[in-house]
Design an enzyme around this catalytic site. Sequence first.
Site, short mmCIF file in Angstrom:
data_model
loop_
_atom_site.label_atom_id
_atom_site.label_comp_id
_atom_site.label_asym_id
_atom_site.label_seq_id
_atom_site.Cartn_x
_atom_site.Cartn_y
_atom_site.Cartn_z
N GLU A 1 10.84 -14.77 -9.99
CA GLU A 1 10.11 -13.52 -9.76
C GLU A 1 9.56 -12.90 -11.03
OE1 GLU A 1 13.18 -11.20 -7.56
OE2 GLU A 1 11.47 -10.55 -6.38
N TRP B 1 -2.99 -2.72 -1.48
CA TRP B 1 -2.55 -4.09 -1.78
C TRP B 1 -3.32 -4.95 -0.79
CZ3 TRP B 1 0.60 -8.09 0.40
CH2 TRP B 1 1.18 -8.95 -0.54
N GLU C 1 20.19 -16.73 -5.73
CA GLU C 1 19.72 -15.43 -6.18
C GLU C 1 19.31 -15.49 -7.65
OE1 GLU C 1 18.70 -12.84 -4.93
OE2 GLU C 1 18.88 -11.30 -6.45
N CYS D 1 0.82 -1.21 0.00
CA CYS D 1 0.00 0.00 0.00
C CYS D 1 0.86 1.27 0.00
CB CYS D 1 -0.86 0.04 1.26
SG CYS D 1 -1.91 -1.38 1.45
N ARG E 1 5.58 -0.14 -6.29
CA ARG E 1 5.54 -0.97 -5.07
C ARG E 1 4.52 -2.09 -5.16
NH1 ARG E 1 7.67 2.28 -0.63
NH2 ARG E 1 6.49 1.00 0.81
N HIS F 1 22.04 -36.24 -4.26
CA HIS F 1 21.24 -36.65 -3.10
C HIS F 1 19.75 -36.45 -3.35
CE1 HIS F 1 24.86 -37.32 -0.83
NE2 HIS F 1 25.28 -36.11 -1.16
N ASN G 1 -2.06 2.15 5.71
CA ASN G 1 -1.14 1.07 5.31
C ASN G 1 -0.93 0.19 6.54
OD1 ASN G 1 -0.80 2.39 2.93
ND2 ASN G 1 1.35 2.94 3.24
N GLY G 2 -0.78 -1.11 6.33
CA GLY G 2 -0.49 -2.00 7.45
C GLY G 2 -1.68 -2.88 7.80
N LYS H 1 7.30 -4.20 -4.00
CA LYS H 1 8.71 -3.81 -3.86
C LYS H 1 9.13 -3.83 -2.41
CE LYS H 1 12.72 -2.37 -5.00
NZ LYS H 1 13.62 -3.41 -5.54
N LYS I 1 15.56 -14.62 -9.03
CA LYS I 1 15.30 -13.62 -10.08
C LYS I 1 14.45 -14.22 -11.19
CE LYS I 1 16.02 -10.66 -8.57
NZ LYS I 1 16.69 -10.33 -7.33
#
Length: 609
Positions: A489, A75, A482, A2, A27, A505, A99-100, A604, A486
């Site tokens: 995502e 959001w 990483e 948000c 975001r 294994h 927000n929250g 974000k 990427k």
Amino acid sequence: MCGIVGAIAQRNITPILLEGLRRLEYRGYDSAGVAVLASDGSIQRVRAVGKVIELEKALEAAPAGGHLGIAHTRWATHGKPAEHNAHPHLSQRLAIVHNGIIENHAPLRKRLIDLGYSFTSETDTEVVAHLLAHYYGEKKDLLEAFRATLGDIHGAYALAIIHQDQPETLYCARAGSPLVIGEGSDEHYLASDPLALLQVTDRFRYLEEGDYARITRTGCDIWSRDHQVAERPVKRYEHAAHSLEKGEYRHYMLKEIFEQPDAISDTLAGTLGDDHVLTAVLGPEAETRLGEIRNIHIVACGTSYHAGLVARYWIEEQAGIPCQVEVASEYRYRTVVVPDGTLLITISQSGETADTLAALRYAKDQGYLATLAICNVAGSSLVREADWRLLTHAGPEIGVASTKAFTTQLVALLWLTTALVQVRGGDAALVARNVAALRSLPGLVLQALGLEPQITALAERFANKHHALFLGRGPHYPIAMEGALKLKEISYIHAEAYAAGELKHGPLALVDEDMPVVSVAPSDSLLEKLKSNLEEVRARGGQLITFACETVEHHDDSNSVTYTLPWVEDCISPVLYTIPLQLLSYHVALVKGTDVDKPRNLAKSVTVE
Ligand code: AGP
């Protein structure tokens, strides 16, 4: 996540609110809305599901203008993305954005229903709107009503409120979710992120945890959680507005990948001597106490966590200090054993990630020697709440997929490792080697970026793939993690990373001629081991894609292809080998046609748990 924007001015503030929302789009959100106090004294509210452009269209149909207003991108947490759940929410003569998460929203909702309030949304926010209206009815004083409301709600919030009875005032509060007050000439603004307001000001007051404020055109009053008047100094935002533009690049992510040589130089500026590191950058207390550190715990999320995993290899090997690394969402809820002399390091691009912040707050009572935040945002909550700070200077990162923030975190962590070796009277030659290697990094990264044309062609091979494996060993295992993150995502291809020695294994069972296996193979002490692991893949017909050092001989065939990078000192190769993996995920996403900068379902800055 948000976003909040608010403004009070003599001019019409709707364009400021809309531009602010546009700047927060990166975001991630699912709906947007504004509420403006109109010249007839009424609150005009317009909301729309989808992008800010939908809100703009709705505003064309039903224009709303005035000199006081609030706006929001939502959001969804409580209640699906829908217009009736979008903010602002109204109660009687007030409008509110939030927000929250209000954790005790359920009992409060019941109490308010019993008092006769009816709800038009499933959100936790509407509870705050009604509660404030209720207290205002009782106390007839908005500030007192706001205080009573804040006393009743638990959870994480940033709130902004306007009321018809106070046409010259904007109210706000923060607890667990960031909020800044922007200062203009005879006007004031409010936002959850200063980026939202850079078109109108670069001067901000950063609210602290528990602060609440009353803002007018000409000034603001701020109170701390215990209702004491609080001074929050005005600070200038350090990044130039032009760095927020995409320029010649098709996506922010690509721009940010190509900004890495500069971002690394900026992060290192003022931190390196000829053959030693300049520890003064950590501040006087940290500088004098570095030598006391006997243990290190690193806590972070996502990409920042991967940076921590790489650092563990450096810290244990070079500085000889035991180091453990953990994701913040787990750390914050478990019992931790903290040996004497332990430093807690939190790593975060934004400095507002809810789990990482909660971990830092939890750590405060666990007996650490000190807490250190490695962060890209100087005014963030994480930086303000940690004892010590080490800033990365990557500049604003807009693409949801973190790129330059990651490599600058690695640079800061290698610098810190070097500082630890230095203050403990360790190997001076190693310190000098690290310093020289760090200095050479911007140029080497630039060379690695030269692989882009080859990687563009390689990306076509992923067009029909649904899965991929990433392999690495030693500090390049987290680099493989990483790389896999990427790819997941932004291209939505399922990708997993393994320490190459683990392949036999279990995961080897997945390998066949349809499985791309991307490996990171620098010329280090584990190369021969890695080569044997890759032979296991080759023998099963897997498609091998290897990023290797140019000094090492390689034999490609129809099932394997190698791309080479320059030889570098071991300590910096994790940074260098990150670059082709970023380019690969970007170009695969282009082939797949996904929304590169705003991938589905992701935000974000993850400011809720
Ligand atoms: C990285 O590409 C991510 N989008 C995500 O994993 C991110 O690194 C994580 O949410 C932590 O964010 P922070 O660094 O701002 O704390």
